[in-house]
Design a protein around this motif. Structure first.
Motif, PDB file in Angstrom:
ATOM      1  N   VAL A  59       0.426  -1.173   0.501  1.00 55.93           N
ATOM      2  CA  VAL A  59      -0.432   0.090  -0.178  1.00 55.93           C
ATOM      3  C   VAL A  59       1.366   1.382   0.072  1.00 55.93           C
ATOM      4  CG1 VAL A  59      -1.622   1.343   1.055  1.00 55.93           C
ATOM      5  CG2 VAL A  59      -1.608  -1.208   1.015  1.00 55.93           C
ATOM      6  N   LEU A  60       1.909   0.749   0.957  1.00 57.33           N
ATOM      7  CA  LEU A  60       2.967   2.461   1.162  1.00 57.33           C
ATOM      8  C   LEU A  60       3.399   2.813   0.323  1.00 57.33           C
ATOM      9  CD1 LEU A  60       2.823   2.672   4.718  1.00 57.33           C
ATOM     10  CD2 LEU A  60       1.064   4.086   3.087  1.00 57.33           C
ATOM     11  N   LYS A  61       4.349   1.733  -0.754  1.00 54.11           N
ATOM     12  CA  LYS A  61       5.611   2.007  -1.473  1.00 54.11           C
ATOM     13  C   LYS A  61       4.939   3.280  -2.227  1.00 54.11           C
ATOM     14  CE  LYS A  61       8.746  -1.094  -4.588  1.00 54.11           C
ATOM     15  NZ  LYS A  61       9.001  -2.126  -4.870  1.00 54.11           N
ATOM     16  N   ARG A  62       4.015   3.461  -3.008  1.00 50.19           N
ATOM     17  CA  ARG A  62       3.466   4.488  -3.962  1.00 50.19           C
ATOM     18  C   ARG A  62       3.422   5.585  -3.372  1.00 50.19           C
ATOM     19  NH1 ARG A  62       0.655   0.070  -4.983  1.00 50.19           N
ATOM     20  NH2 ARG A  62      -1.106   0.323  -6.649  1.00 50.19           N
ATOM     21  N   TYR A  63       2.969   5.843  -2.016  1.00 58.68           N
ATOM     22  CA  TYR A  63       2.735   7.009  -1.574  1.00 58.68           C
ATOM     23  C   TYR A  63       3.755   7.978  -1.222  1.00 58.68           C
ATOM     24  CZ  TYR A  63      -2.135   5.294   0.088  1.00 58.68           C
ATOM     25  OH  TYR A  63      -3.445   5.036   0.696  1.00 58.68           O
ATOM     26  N   ARG A  65       6.577  10.525   0.498  1.00 58.85           N
ATOM     27  CA  ARG A  65       7.317  10.135   1.999  1.00 58.85           C
ATOM     28  C   ARG A  65       6.753  10.526   3.383  1.00 58.85           C
ATOM     29  NH1 ARG A  65      12.111   8.315   3.703  1.00 58.85           N
ATOM     30  NH2 ARG A  65      13.308   8.997   4.326  1.00 58.85           N
ATOM     31  N   THR A  66       5.729  12.272   2.504  1.00 58.46           N
ATOM     32  CA  THR A  66       4.555  12.906   4.027  1.00 58.46           C
ATOM     33  C   THR A  66       4.315  11.590   4.224  1.00 58.46           C
ATOM     34  OG1 THR A  66       4.324  13.898   1.899  1.00 58.46           O
ATOM     35  CG2 THR A  66       5.795  15.007   3.793  1.00 58.46           C
ATOM     36  N   ALA A  67       3.343  11.295   3.098  1.00 65.71           N
ATOM     37  CA  ALA A  67       2.320  10.486   3.729  1.00 65.71           C
ATOM     38  C   ALA A  67       2.752   9.125   4.399  1.00 65.71           C
ATOM     39  CB  ALA A  67       1.270   9.957   2.223  1.00 65.71           C
ATOM     40  N   GLN A  68       3.813   8.671   4.302  1.00 69.64           N
ATOM     41  CA  GLN A  68       4.587   7.569   4.500  1.00 69.64           C
ATOM     42  C   GLN A  68       4.669   7.584   6.386  1.00 69.64           C
ATOM     43  OE1 GLN A  68       8.057   5.939   2.773  1.00 69.64           O
ATOM     44  NE2 GLN A  68       6.471   5.770   0.449  1.00 69.64           N
ATOM     45  N   MET A  69       5.324   9.195   6.720  1.00 70.08           N
ATOM     46  CA  MET A  69       5.675   9.213   8.002  1.00 70.08           C
ATOM     47  C   MET A  69       4.625   9.486   8.796  1.00 70.08           C
ATOM     48  SD  MET A  69       9.030  12.106   7.235  1.00 70.08           S
ATOM     49  CE  MET A  69       8.372  13.200   6.518  1.00 70.08           C
ATOM     50  N   ALA A  70       3.496  10.404   8.116  1.00 63.71           N
ATOM     51  CA  ALA A  70       2.456  10.962   8.582  1.00 63.71           C
ATOM     52  C   ALA A  70       1.592   9.370   9.368  1.00 63.71           C
ATOM     53  CB  ALA A  70       1.552  11.395   7.926  1.00 63.71           C
ATOM     54  N   ILE A  71       1.885   8.279   8.391  1.00 59.53           N
ATOM     55  CA  ILE A  71       0.764   6.947   8.216  1.00 59.53           C
ATOM     56  C   ILE A  71       1.505   6.752   9.832  1.00 59.53           C
ATOM     57  CG2 ILE A  71       0.464   4.706   7.724  1.00 59.53           C
ATOM     58  CD1 ILE A  71      -0.588   5.488   4.394  1.00 59.53           C
ATOM     59  N   ALA A  72       2.722   6.091   9.191  1.00 65.72           N
ATOM     60  CA  ALA A  72       4.013   5.484  10.440  1.00 65.72           C
ATOM     61  C   ALA A  72       4.508   6.032  11.846  1.00 65.72           C
ATOM     62  CB  ALA A  72       5.176   5.620  10.647  1.00 65.72           C
ATOM     63  N   ALA A  73       3.511   7.218  12.092  1.00 67.88           N
ATOM     64  CA  ALA A  73       3.679   8.193  13.430  1.00 67.88           C
ATOM     65  C   ALA A  73       2.072   7.728  13.713  1.00 67.88           C
ATOM     66  CB  ALA A  73       4.028   9.603  13.353  1.00 67.88           C
ATOM     67  N   ALA A  74       1.473   8.294  13.125  1.00 71.32           N
ATOM     68  CA  ALA A  74      -0.525   7.877  13.736  1.00 71.32           C
ATOM     69  C   ALA A  74      -0.851   6.155  14.393  1.00 71.32           C
ATOM     70  CB  ALA A  74      -1.183   7.850  12.039  1.00 71.32           C
ATOM     71  N   PHE A  75       0.063   5.508  13.292  1.00 65.89           N
ATOM     72  CA  PHE A  75       0.469   3.902  13.819  1.00 65.89           C
ATOM     73  C   PHE A  75       1.013   4.213  15.248  1.00 65.89           C
ATOM     74  CE2 PHE A  75       1.776  -0.518  14.197  1.00 65.89           C
ATOM     75  CZ  PHE A  75       0.815  -0.924  14.025  1.00 65.89           C
ATOM     76  N   ASP A  76       1.834   4.751  15.651  1.00 62.23           N
ATOM     77  CA  ASP A  76       2.085   4.358  17.074  1.00 62.23           C
ATOM     78  C   ASP A  76       1.544   5.399  18.248  1.00 62.23           C
ATOM     79  OD1 ASP A  76       4.682   2.978  15.858  1.00 62.23           O
ATOM     80  OD2 ASP A  76       5.679   4.410  15.994  1.00 62.23           O
ATOM     81  N   ALA A  77       0.973   6.470  17.730  1.00 59.75           N
ATOM     82  CA  ALA A  77       0.231   7.324  18.388  1.00 59.75           C
ATOM     83  C   ALA A  77      -1.623   6.704  19.057  1.00 59.75           C
ATOM     84  CB  ALA A  77      -0.365   8.503  17.847  1.00 59.75           C
ATOM     85  N   ILE A  78      -1.636   5.421  17.766  1.00 53.18           N
ATOM     86  CA  ILE A  78      -3.553   5.069  17.803  1.00 53.18           C
ATOM     87  C   ILE A  78      -2.173   3.863  19.295  1.00 53.18           C
ATOM     88  CG2 ILE A  78      -5.094   3.556  16.588  1.00 53.18           C
ATOM     89  CD1 ILE A  78      -4.842   6.034  14.608  1.00 53.18           C
ATOM     90  N   LYS A  79      -1.641   3.380  18.419  1.00 55.85           N
ATOM     91  CA  LYS A  79      -1.337   1.818  19.420  1.00 55.85           C
ATOM     92  C   LYS A  79      -1.062   1.957  20.757  1.00 55.85           C
ATOM     93  CE  LYS A  79       1.932  -2.167  19.873  1.00 55.85           C
ATOM     94  NZ  LYS A  79       3.199  -2.574  19.156  1.00 55.85           N
ATOM     95  N   MET A  80      -0.617   3.304  20.782  1.00 54.84           N
ATOM     96  CA  MET A  80      -0.408   3.269  22.172  1.00 54.84           C
ATOM     97  C   MET A  80      -1.886   3.943  23.288  1.00 54.84           C
ATOM     98  SD  MET A  80       1.360   6.702  23.915  1.00 54.84           S
ATOM     99  CE  MET A  80       3.280   6.166  24.122  1.00 54.84           C
ATOM    100  N   ALA A  81      -2.497   4.506  22.300  1.00 55.88           N
ATOM    101  CA  ALA A  81      -3.699   5.059  22.637  1.00 55.88           C
ATOM    102  C   ALA A  81      -4.874   3.791  22.830  1.00 55.88           C
ATOM    103  CB  ALA A  81      -4.306   6.307  21.956  1.00 55.88           C
ATOM    104  N   ASP A  82      -4.587   2.603  22.518  1.00 55.14           N
ATOM    105  CA  ASP A  82      -4.701   1.453  22.830  1.00 55.14           C
ATOM    106  C   ASP A  82      -6.736   1.471  21.908  1.00 55.14           C
ATOM    107  OD1 ASP A  82      -5.674  -0.957  23.479  1.00 55.14           O
ATOM    108  OD2 ASP A  82      -7.053  -0.573  25.269  1.00 55.14           O
ATOM    109  N   LEU A  83      -6.609   1.847  20.687  1.00 56.87           N
ATOM    110  CA  LEU A  83      -7.550   1.833  19.950  1.00 56.87           C
ATOM    111  C   LEU A  83      -7.511   1.457  17.954  1.00 56.87           C
ATOM    112  CD1 LEU A  83      -8.012   5.888  19.875  1.00 56.87           C
ATOM    113  CD2 LEU A  83      -9.477   4.713  20.572  1.00 56.87           C
ATOM    114  N   THR A  84      -6.367   0.631  18.677  1.00 52.86           N
ATOM    115  CA  THR A  84      -6.297  -0.537  17.223  1.00 52.86           C
ATOM    116  C   THR A  84      -7.262  -1.116  16.490  1.00 52.86           C
ATOM    117  OG1 THR A  84      -3.546  -0.666  18.271  1.00 52.86           O
ATOM    118  CG2 THR A  84      -4.647  -1.526  15.815  1.00 52.86           C
TER     119      THR A  84
END
Length: 281
Positions: A59-63, A65-84
């Motif tokens: 999914v992310l290979k074509r995105y 670089r800015t979108a890749q970074m935003a998704i990666a940071a959001a992934f960690d934030a959502i996981k920490m918030a126990d919302l996955t």
């Protein structure tokens, strides 16, 4: 009503956690490298070396670089918030701030078009600045409001302000907010260099640390995301509260698109409104 912070994520050069970022801020040490641009210009820049597509490579290979970074940071934030596994059950908004947007993609596709008279079918989506927020929404299968703010240097804090306001207004239970930048491009670098704003010292150990007195700043990639949540939503989930947004305020100098008020009067006014007689600890 308080607006709580229940998760956060950060992606920056050699920074894997908020504690790493805190160390950089406190020590004034920049994790960076020398990058060469057109016309032989060399500058110390911050570059993220880690693979940002490991979450979903297809999914992310074509995105962008800015979108890749935003998704990666959001992934960690959502996981920490126990919302996955439950985030789709909430009223969720996404607000991403950026100064440069997808300018690297615009430069890349424009160059390709001028050289080959061809453009990729992914060009329009990748060049669109709003893809920064819609990429986060689509990755986590969210269908609520999705906004990208491009308010120059304050875009990410403006995103926090707007997210807080919309949660207080009952528009969202949760708002994913933050900022992302990747402007290591010939156009941006040459432009800032022409203004004599970039650090000229080519020693990464001393060039342009946070809050330093060095002449010039270091251009860097990076993304930071917060999960903001209404008091009712956070308490109903019995989630660990990381903090809360006490207040926010925004204004502008109102002078021109080329420079800011050198007196800093409006900046001081904004800080005074935010602090409201308090002092951060």
């Amino acid at each position: 009503m308080k607006v709580f912070i229940t998760g956060y994520g950060i992606k920056a050069p050699n920074i894997q956690s908020v504690s790493d970022f805190k160390h950089v801020l406190e020590s004034g040490k920049v994790i960076s490298e020398i990058v060469e641009f057109k016309n032989g210009l060399q500058l110390v820049c911050g570059v993220i070396e880690e693979d940002l597509t490991v979450l979903a490579p297809k999914v992310l290979k074509r995105y962008p670089r800015t979108a890749q970074m935003a998704i990666a940071a959001a992934f960690d934030a959502i996981k920490m918030a126990d919302l996955t596994n439950t985030i789709k059950d909430k009223k969720v908004g996404v607000i991403i701030g950026t100064s440069g947007g997808n300018i690297a993609e615009v430069e890349k596709f424009s160059l390709r078009l001028s050289q080959t008279n061809q453009i990729s079918p992914f060009g329009i989506g990748n060049m669109n600045t709003n893809s920064l927020s819609t990429s986060v929404s689509s990755y986590f299968e969210l269908n609520g409001m999705s906004l990208t703010l491009s308010n120059s240097c304050t875009a990410s804090t403006d995103a926090i302000n707007l997210g807080k306001t919309l949660i207080e207004a009952g528009q969202f239970d949760i708002c994913i907010v933050g900022g992302v930048e990747s402007t290591l491009t010939d156009v941006v670098v040459q432009g800032f260099s022409k203004l004599r704003l970039t650090a000229r010292d080519l020693d990464p150990a001393v060039a342009g640390g946070p809050f330093s007195d060095d002449k010039g700043f270091v251009l860097s990639e990076g993304a930071g995301i917060l999960v903001l949540e209404s008091e009712q939503s956070a308490q109903s989930r019995n989630v660990n509260i990381k903090g809360w947004v006490e207040g926010a305020f925004m204004n502008q100098d109102g002078l021109s698109i080329y420079h800011s008020d050198s007196s800093g009067a409006k900046m001081l006014e904004a800080m005074q409104h935010c602090l409201n007689g308090q002092f951060p600890t």
